[in-house]
Design an enzyme around this catalytic site. Structure first.
Site, PDB file in Angstrom:
ATOM      1  N   LYS A 198      11.248  -7.621   8.428  1.00 31.77           N
ATOM      2  CA  LYS A 198      12.758  -7.933   8.792  1.00 31.77           C
ATOM      3  C   LYS A 198      13.293  -8.589   9.961  1.00 31.77           C
ATOM      4  O   LYS A 198      13.075  -7.683  10.992  1.00 31.77           O
ATOM      5  CB  LYS A 198      13.469  -6.723   8.548  1.00 31.77           C
ATOM      6  CG  LYS A 198      14.909  -6.537   7.892  1.00 31.77           C
ATOM      7  CD  LYS A 198      15.910  -7.421   8.759  1.00 31.77           C
ATOM      8  CE  LYS A 198      16.735  -6.353   9.832  1.00 31.77           C
ATOM      9  NZ  LYS A 198      17.442  -7.242  10.604  1.00 31.77           N
ATOM     10  N   GLY A 250      13.029  -3.022  19.221  1.00 32.57           N
ATOM     11  CA  GLY A 250      14.719  -3.093  19.356  1.00 32.57           C
ATOM     12  C   GLY A 250      15.117  -2.037  20.567  1.00 32.57           C
ATOM     13  O   GLY A 250      14.388  -1.560  21.520  1.00 32.57           O
ATOM     14  N   SER A 251      16.442  -1.766  20.275  1.00 31.55           N
ATOM     15  CA  SER A 251      17.156  -0.917  21.003  1.00 31.55           C
ATOM     16  C   SER A 251      16.906   0.701  20.917  1.00 31.55           C
ATOM     17  O   SER A 251      16.405   0.859  19.945  1.00 31.55           O
ATOM     18  CB  SER A 251      18.605  -1.069  21.062  1.00 31.55           C
ATOM     19  OG  SER A 251      18.884  -0.841  19.595  1.00 31.55           O
ATOM     20  N   THR A 252      16.970   1.204  22.033  1.00 30.32           N
ATOM     21  CA  THR A 252      16.491   2.729  21.890  1.00 30.32           C
ATOM     22  C   THR A 252      17.453   3.460  20.833  1.00 30.32           C
ATOM     23  O   THR A 252      17.247   4.419  20.205  1.00 30.32           O
ATOM     24  CB  THR A 252      16.827   3.372  23.307  1.00 30.32           C
ATOM     25  OG1 THR A 252      15.590   2.926  24.048  1.00 30.32           O
ATOM     26  CG2 THR A 252      16.578   4.979  23.136  1.00 30.32           C
ATOM     27  N   GLU A 253      18.787   2.686  21.002  1.00 30.43           N
ATOM     28  CA  GLU A 253      19.873   3.493  19.892  1.00 30.43           C
ATOM     29  C   GLU A 253      19.515   3.296  18.613  1.00 30.43           C
ATOM     30  O   GLU A 253      19.651   4.223  17.663  1.00 30.43           O
ATOM     31  CB  GLU A 253      21.197   2.526  20.155  1.00 30.43           C
ATOM     32  CG  GLU A 253      22.372   2.978  19.655  1.00 30.43           C
ATOM     33  CD  GLU A 253      23.431   2.112  19.411  1.00 30.43           C
ATOM     34  OE1 GLU A 253      23.356   1.007  20.534  1.00 30.43           O
ATOM     35  OE2 GLU A 253      24.351   1.958  18.747  1.00 30.43           O
ATOM     36  N   GLY A 255      16.270   2.737  17.636  1.00 28.55           N
ATOM     37  CA  GLY A 255      14.927   3.464  17.294  1.00 28.55           C
ATOM     38  C   GLY A 255      15.474   4.881  17.039  1.00 28.55           C
ATOM     39  O   GLY A 255      14.608   5.425  16.120  1.00 28.55           O
ATOM     40  N   GLU A 272       8.964   0.719  19.597  1.00 32.46           N
ATOM     41  CA  GLU A 272       8.764  -0.200  20.873  1.00 32.46           C
ATOM     42  C   GLU A 272      10.393  -0.389  21.554  1.00 32.46           C
ATOM     43  O   GLU A 272      10.987  -1.183  20.764  1.00 32.46           O
ATOM     44  CB  GLU A 272       7.947  -1.345  20.951  1.00 32.46           C
ATOM     45  CG  GLU A 272       7.246  -1.667  22.320  1.00 32.46           C
ATOM     46  CD  GLU A 272       8.318  -2.777  22.890  1.00 32.46           C
ATOM     47  OE1 GLU A 272       9.103  -2.398  23.731  1.00 32.46           O
ATOM     48  OE2 GLU A 272       8.321  -3.986  22.873  1.00 32.46           O
ATOM     49  N   CYS A 306      12.044  -6.488  27.196  1.00 29.90           N
ATOM     50  CA  CYS A 306      12.205  -5.107  27.230  1.00 29.90           C
ATOM     51  C   CYS A 306      11.500  -4.467  28.511  1.00 29.90           C
ATOM     52  O   CYS A 306      11.838  -3.506  29.028  1.00 29.90           O
ATOM     53  CB  CYS A 306      11.322  -4.464  26.011  1.00 29.90           C
ATOM     54  SG  CYS A 306      10.018  -5.180  25.755  1.00 29.90           S
ATOM     55  N   GLU A 403      19.977  -0.711  30.557  1.00 29.09           N
ATOM     56  CA  GLU A 403      19.392  -1.997  30.371  1.00 29.09           C
ATOM     57  C   GLU A 403      20.432  -2.856  29.940  1.00 29.09           C
ATOM     58  O   GLU A 403      21.079  -2.884  29.146  1.00 29.09           O
ATOM     59  CB  GLU A 403      18.400  -1.717  29.007  1.00 29.09           C
ATOM     60  CG  GLU A 403      17.599  -2.825  28.427  1.00 29.09           C
ATOM     61  CD  GLU A 403      16.653  -2.780  27.273  1.00 29.09           C
ATOM     62  OE1 GLU A 403      17.381  -2.149  26.282  1.00 29.09           O
ATOM     63  OE2 GLU A 403      15.489  -3.130  27.726  1.00 29.09           O
TER      64      GLU A 403
HETATM   65  P1  NAP Z   1      18.799  -3.865  17.587  1.00 25.24           P
HETATM   66  O1  NAP Z   1      20.147  -3.513  16.886  1.00 25.24           O
HETATM   67  O2  NAP Z   1      17.982  -2.718  18.085  1.00 25.24           O
HETATM   68  O3  NAP Z   1      17.871  -4.708  16.769  1.00 25.24           O
HETATM   69  C1  NAP Z   1      16.438  -4.708  16.526  1.00 25.24           C
HETATM   70  C2  NAP Z   1      16.164  -4.942  14.908  1.00 25.24           C
HETATM   71  O4  NAP Z   1      16.598  -3.626  14.104  1.00 25.24           O
HETATM   72  C3  NAP Z   1      16.737  -6.112  14.328  1.00 25.24           C
HETATM   73  O5  NAP Z   1      16.277  -6.633  13.127  1.00 25.24           O
HETATM   74  C4  NAP Z   1      18.245  -5.459  13.622  1.00 25.24           C
HETATM   75  O6  NAP Z   1      18.927  -5.996  12.758  1.00 25.24           O
HETATM   76  C5  NAP Z   1      17.418  -4.152  13.114  1.00 25.24           C
HETATM   77  N1  NAP Z   1      18.644  -2.887  13.024  1.00 25.24           N
HETATM   78  C6  NAP Z   1      19.763  -2.789  13.531  1.00 25.24           C
HETATM   79  N2  NAP Z   1      20.192  -1.572  12.999  1.00 25.24           N
HETATM   80  C7  NAP Z   1      19.237  -1.307  12.090  1.00 25.24           C
HETATM   81  C8  NAP Z   1      19.319   0.161  11.450  1.00 25.24           C
HETATM   82  N3  NAP Z   1      20.344   1.259  11.130  1.00 25.24           N
HETATM   83  N4  NAP Z   1      18.172   0.528  10.895  1.00 25.24           N
HETATM   84  C9  NAP Z   1      16.887  -0.328  11.012  1.00 25.24           C
HETATM   85  N5  NAP Z   1      17.273  -1.437  11.606  1.00 25.24           N
HETATM   86  C10 NAP Z   1      18.109  -1.919  12.253  1.00 25.24           C
HETATM   87  O7  NAP Z   1      18.958  -4.569  18.779  1.00 25.24           O
HETATM   88  P2  NAP Z   1      20.159  -5.737  19.032  1.00 25.24           P
HETATM   89  O8  NAP Z   1      21.366  -5.423  18.422  1.00 25.24           O
HETATM   90  O9  NAP Z   1      19.474  -6.967  18.707  1.00 25.24           O
HETATM   91  O10 NAP Z   1      20.031  -5.627  20.819  1.00 25.24           O
HETATM   92  C11 NAP Z   1      20.988  -4.417  21.066  1.00 25.24           C
HETATM   93  C12 NAP Z   1      20.292  -4.232  22.469  1.00 25.24           C
HETATM   94  O11 NAP Z   1      18.949  -3.831  22.176  1.00 25.24           O
HETATM   95  C13 NAP Z   1      19.984  -5.296  23.623  1.00 25.24           C
HETATM   96  O12 NAP Z   1      21.131  -5.537  24.437  1.00 25.24           O
HETATM   97  C14 NAP Z   1      18.877  -4.773  24.319  1.00 25.24           C
HETATM   98  O13 NAP Z   1      19.241  -3.696  25.360  1.00 25.24           O
HETATM   99  C15 NAP Z   1      17.977  -4.035  23.399  1.00 25.24           C
HETATM  100  N6  NAP Z   1      16.892  -4.691  22.967  1.00 25.24           N
HETATM  101  C16 NAP Z   1      15.653  -4.314  23.002  1.00 25.24           C
HETATM  102  C17 NAP Z   1      14.574  -5.016  22.519  1.00 25.24           C
HETATM  103  C18 NAP Z   1      13.217  -4.727  23.309  1.00 25.24           C
HETATM  104  O14 NAP Z   1      12.347  -5.435  23.288  1.00 25.24           O
HETATM  105  N7  NAP Z   1      13.048  -3.584  23.622  1.00 25.24           N
HETATM  106  C19 NAP Z   1      14.919  -6.112  22.095  1.00 25.24           C
HETATM  107  C20 NAP Z   1      16.089  -6.556  21.798  1.00 25.24           C
HETATM  108  C21 NAP Z   1      17.259  -5.979  21.888  1.00 25.24           C
HETATM  109  P3  NAP Z   1      20.130  -6.849  13.292  1.00 25.24           P
HETATM  110  O15 NAP Z   1      19.367  -7.947  13.807  1.00 25.24           O
HETATM  111  O16 NAP Z   1      20.843  -7.335  11.879  1.00 25.24           O
HETATM  112  O17 NAP Z   1      20.833  -5.852  14.182  1.00 25.24           O
END
Ligand code: NAP
Ligand code: MG
Length: 499
Positions: A198, A250-253, A255, A272, A306, A403
């Protein structure tokens, strides 16, 4: 050849953008069950690039059913190791041959430099597939010399088997789309699992082009499925009862939401997550190398890493000179769209991220920090932000604790007496850290005391496919890359035979 805006794009990329972009399920490109599509945008100008099939829970169900069949009855788990090896290796070779095309598509969808994407993201993704192709024939159990104290007269043959986990849901972010796909697909497939990928809603395109590569390489139907969609599709995957494991970056939230969703069937989870990584410069460091390396630490991929080294701790005796040098170098960085070959710093991914990052810039200034360079938006279209170096920051400021995921660094001094360790470890995260010094003992002592999954000495972003990568504290669970990732995607069976 044609142009998107004013830049030249390969005919393959143009054709891909013009054609239908469907879900890839059970070896077929199919519409979403709902028939819905969603748009994906070019962050350099905010213009729509194309529409993509919009996967939702029903599509996740179809993909999971296909992956289930390919694992339970299908060829994948029973295929000879050297055949799986050849297929995975082929993916690496095709990626290498099509690096320019993948790099351009990544630049259009994500905003990063096409040249850097081809040379780093795509080249490394190819390396990851080849590295894990090599693992397929080397996944081994062991024989165990059991004593069986409660069966004094018996004779036994005991051994372990390393087996695939089953159906894996792979959920990835938008910052390194093709690369994050490879980090998960490589070891998951090498270990014999079947998968549903996904991609992030902002960057679905290279994941769909990768589906074509799996098709071209000759993977059996259902082994790899790609379902672009939004968070609800990710939630459906992580909560699915027929999925055996979910791997998330992705985000800790989010996660934490994955952990909750996985509870239903207690599927295995690897995470991660975010970071706020310290980068420590001692006064005895090679000054010029540390300036250049520190710039790379927080600016690479426009700060959307990250591991970004966004807390820059500099020994007080060189603090002024060093931060001025970093600011001067940052001010020289060429900002522009990813398709411009001279671009060093591209746009942020989206309006949402742009608002978030500029919000942190305003918060830093309101709190009392001072921008040595940058501090605002760049230009008047697209999501460009100036590289920003903050000084006079208190450790409690949001720009030091949270972050930001943009081209923003906070520099803080430390004294030789106190050292940098306590400040560097003062974070809920523990993903990576940098250390710059010419003193080899100090380097190793510091590396040992840092609470971080990766420590890079006299370099930053010192990744390698063979080195484990992952987080301490709230930066995650498990280690990707290297042999560690094979552990993440296998489970051990203990077999004990009474002879
Ligand atoms: P994110 O919301 O954590 O997205 C990562 C992945 O998870 C995307 O494929 C996302 O889909 C999916 N997702 C969203 N909500 C989900 C849920 N409830 N259950 C399962 N999967 C879900 O990250 P983001 O919104 O793109 O970015 C937000 C913040 O996360 C950034 O500002 C940054 O601080 C952090 N981030 C960290 C990393 C890292 O490598 N550690 C990478 C990206 C972002 P959608 O794309 O449709 O939301
Ligand atoms: Mg999101």
């Amino acid at each position: 050849m044609t142009t998107v805006a004013e830049y030249t794009v390969n005919s393959e990329v143009r054709e891909f953008l013009a054609g239908p972009k469907k879900l890839y399920i059970d070896g077929q490109f199919v519409d979403a069950a709902s028939g819905k599509t969603f748009a994906t945008y070019n962050p350099a100008d905010g213009q729509k690039l194309t529409d993509v099939a919009h996967g939702e829970a029903e599509d996740i169900d179809r993909a999971v059913a296909a992956a289930r069949r390919a694992f339970d009855d299908g060829p994948w788990s029973r295929m000879k190791a050297n055949e799986r090896e050849r297929l995975i290796w082929r993916v690496g070779d095709i990626l290498t041959a099509r690096a320019e095309e993948f790099g351009q598509l990544e630049a259009l969808d994500n905003g990063k430099s096409a040249a850097i994407a081809a040379a780093v993201d795509v080249a490394w993704a190819a390396d990851v597939f080849r590295y894990y192709a090599g693992w397929v024939t080397k996944i081994e159990g062991s024989s165990v010399n059991v004593s069986m104290p409660f069966v004094p007269d018996g004779e036994f043959h005991a051994y372990t088997l390393r087996e695939a986990i089953g159906v894996c849901g792979l959920i990835i972010p938008w910052n390194f789309p093709i690369l994050m796909a490879s980090w998960k697909l490589g070891p998951a497939l090498a270990a014999g699992n079947t998968v549903i990928l996904k991609p992030a809603e902002q960057t679905p395109l290279t994941a769909l082009l990768l589906a074509e590569v799996f098709e071209e390489a000759g993977f059996p139907p259902g082994v790899v499925n790609v379902v672009p969609g939004f968070g609800d599709a990710g939630a459906a995957l992580s909560g699915h009862d027929h999925v055996d494991k979910v791997a998330f970056t992705g985000s800790t939230e989010v996660g934490k939401k994955i952990v909750d969703a996985a509870k239903g069937n207690l599927k295995k989870v690897t995470l991660e997550l975010g970071g706020k990584s310290p980068n420590i410069v001692f006064a005895d460091a090679d000054f010029d190398a540390a300036v250049e390396g520190s710039l790379n630490a927080w600016l690479f991929n426009h700060g959307q890493c990250c591991v970004a080294g966004t807390r820059l701790y500099v020994e007080d005796s060189i603090f002024e000179e060093f931060t001025q040098a970093v600011a001067a170098a940052a001010a020289q960085v060429k900002i522009g769209p990813g398709l411009d070959p001279t671009t060093q710093l591209g746009p942020l991914i989206s309006q949402e991220q742009f608002d978030k990052v500029t919000g942190y810039l305003a918060a830093g200034i309101a709190d009392g920090a001072r921008a040595l360079t940058g501090g605002k938006r760049f230009g008047d279209k697209g999501y460009f932000v100036e590289p920003t170096v903050f000084v006079d920051a208190d450790p409690r400021f949001s720009i030091v604790q949270e972050e930001i995921f943009g081209p923003v660094v906070a520099a803080l001094p430390f004294s030789a007496e106190e050292g940098p360790i306590a400040a560097a470890n003062d974070s809920i995260y523990g993903l990576a850290a940098g250390v710059w010094t010419r003193d080899i003992s100090k380097a190793h002592r510091t590396a040992k005391r840092l609470k971080a999954g990766s420590v890079w000495v006299n370099q930053y972003n010192g990744f390698d496919t063979a080195m484990p990568f992952g987080g301490y504290k709230q930066s995650g669970w498990g280690r990707e890359l290297g042999a560690s990732a094979i552990d993440l995607y296998t489970q051990t069976k203990a077999v004990n035979v009474a002879l």
